[in-house]
Design an enzyme around this catalytic site. Sequence first.
Site, mmCIF file in Angstrom:
data_model
loop_
_atom_site.group_PDB
_atom_site.id
_atom_site.type_symbol
_atom_site.label_atom_id
_atom_site.label_comp_id
_atom_site.label_asym_id
_atom_site.label_seq_id
_atom_site.Cartn_x
_atom_site.Cartn_y
_atom_site.Cartn_z
ATOM 1 N N ARG A 1 86.190 68.615 52.182
ATOM 2 C CA ARG A 1 85.804 68.290 53.457
ATOM 3 C C ARG A 1 87.074 67.810 54.172
ATOM 4 O O ARG A 1 87.785 66.802 53.531
ATOM 5 C CB ARG A 1 84.673 67.343 53.516
ATOM 6 C CG ARG A 1 84.366 66.623 55.110
ATOM 7 C CD ARG A 1 83.054 66.010 55.045
ATOM 8 N NE ARG A 1 81.907 66.858 54.724
ATOM 9 C CZ ARG A 1 80.476 66.487 54.885
ATOM 10 N NH1 ARG A 1 80.259 65.184 55.068
ATOM 11 N NH2 ARG A 1 79.700 67.306 54.658
ATOM 12 N N HIS B 1 80.346 74.527 58.541
ATOM 13 C CA HIS B 1 79.866 73.973 57.464
ATOM 14 C C HIS B 1 78.964 74.782 56.706
ATOM 15 O O HIS B 1 77.908 74.566 56.768
ATOM 16 C CB HIS B 1 79.173 72.414 57.868
ATOM 17 C CG HIS B 1 78.726 71.663 56.826
ATOM 18 N ND1 HIS B 1 78.953 71.793 55.333
ATOM 19 C CD2 HIS B 1 78.146 70.344 56.688
ATOM 20 C CE1 HIS B 1 78.580 70.760 54.768
ATOM 21 N NE2 HIS B 1 77.964 69.995 55.471
ATOM 22 N N LYS C 1 101.061 59.034 52.278
ATOM 23 C CA LYS C 1 102.838 58.958 52.179
ATOM 24 C C LYS C 1 103.406 60.079 52.746
ATOM 25 O O LYS C 1 104.596 60.315 52.766
ATOM 26 C CB LYS C 1 103.196 59.050 50.589
ATOM 27 C CG LYS C 1 102.374 57.904 49.850
ATOM 28 C CD LYS C 1 102.777 58.294 48.245
ATOM 29 C CE LYS C 1 101.895 57.362 47.568
ATOM 30 N NZ LYS C 1 101.856 58.054 46.098
ATOM 31 N N ARG D 1 75.415 63.470 50.921
ATOM 32 C CA ARG D 1 74.643 64.683 50.563
ATOM 33 C C ARG D 1 75.840 65.973 49.817
ATOM 34 O O ARG D 1 75.621 66.386 48.685
ATOM 35 C CB ARG D 1 73.772 65.393 51.686
ATOM 36 C CG ARG D 1 72.656 64.905 51.722
ATOM 37 C CD ARG D 1 72.034 64.858 53.227
ATOM 38 N NE ARG D 1 73.044 64.171 54.006
ATOM 39 C CZ ARG D 1 72.683 62.843 54.246
ATOM 40 N NH1 ARG D 1 71.747 62.376 53.652
ATOM 41 N NH2 ARG D 1 73.594 61.872 54.686
ATOM 42 N N THR D 2 76.704 66.344 50.575
ATOM 43 C CA THR D 2 77.411 67.313 50.166
ATOM 44 C C THR D 2 78.352 66.986 48.895
ATOM 45 O O THR D 2 78.127 67.807 48.085
ATOM 46 C CB THR D 2 78.467 67.830 51.417
ATOM 47 O OG1 THR D 2 77.538 67.829 52.709
ATOM 48 C CG2 THR D 2 79.028 69.062 51.269
HETATM 49 N N1 CP Z 1 74.529 67.174 55.883
HETATM 50 C C1 CP Z 1 75.717 66.622 55.599
HETATM 51 O O1 CP Z 1 76.973 67.161 55.433
HETATM 52 O O2 CP Z 1 75.741 65.488 54.949
HETATM 53 P P1 CP Z 1 76.854 64.570 54.375
HETATM 54 O O3 CP Z 1 77.759 63.973 55.586
HETATM 55 O O4 CP Z 1 76.124 63.167 53.894
HETATM 56 O O5 CP Z 1 77.313 65.293 53.132
#
Ligand code: CP
Length: 307
Positions: free
Chosen positions: A99, A127, A78, A48-49
């Site tokens: 991320r 998050h 590396k 999703r993100t």
């Molecule tokens: N909710 C969420 O962060 O989903 P993903 O890990 O699929 O990005």
Amino acid sequence: MQHLIETQQFERDSLRKLFDLATRMEDHRDDSLHGKILAALFYEPSTRTRLSFESAMLRLGGQVLTMENGGESSSQTKGETLEDSIRVIGQYADVIAMRHPEAGASERAAAISEIPIINAGDGAGQHPTQALLDLYTIERELGAVDGAHVAIIGDLRYGRAARSLAYLLGKYDNIHLTLVSSSELKMGDDIKEYLDEHHVTYTETAELAGAMHEADVIYQTRIQKERFPTQEEYERFRGGYVITRDLADSMKDKAIIIHPLPRVGEIMPEVDDSPHAVYFKQVGYGLIVRMALLASLMDPRYEDIIR
Ligand code: CP
């Protein structure tokens, strides 16, 4: 230039502006970010993100560079430091959504970056973009956030989205939280101290059924398998809190079930057509909130939203 690292950056007025902008983004496409490039830099898995940020950027006329599986495919293998990678990618793109498995990684990146960094999840840290879309969902579906009774369920120790949402709820009035978890996966003391300081009342319980028929919002979360030291330890908690159709049917009339997703068994499929289930609708809200966030970081018309 602003970064988006944690939800404490937002105040009520900036949330209002962000959410109004997100609502205007519904079914909207334009060229306001034409010529801008988003680098989606993902060192941990995501559906999703990453894809919603990329879709958001394309819908605003921008372009995307994407790196998935960064822990395996990038020059980190590396020995390149995160800081050096950010310095390099900053010359290819205008904004980075990142991320990373380490809490604090986004802050490290922001400390040296010459382009905006968006924290798309940093280990068990925060998050923030997920929490913003969760809050937007609550407001859209309930009509208001003030006065809400929100039950947060599952992995409150490692769940970064739940931590980020708790910080945001602290900005609102007359919020009550029911924190449902096993004793080993309770919400951290840092968050509870913050809730106390911001006059958010909360109760902690290991029992799900009571919360299901009392809360206005059921925020179900996944046990964060990837944060446990061993598979055996994870297995001890998996399946501890499962929302069945009977539990969903016991909810108050207008109450909603949300979940950051992915779900891995903690909401039964038979709940999906319940009038309380809004977790797939929530995904769509995520797209427009991320469009609004990208506009806030790169469109001068909205530069007062993120501080
Ligand atoms: N909710 C969420 O962060 O989903 P993903 O890990 O699929 O990005």
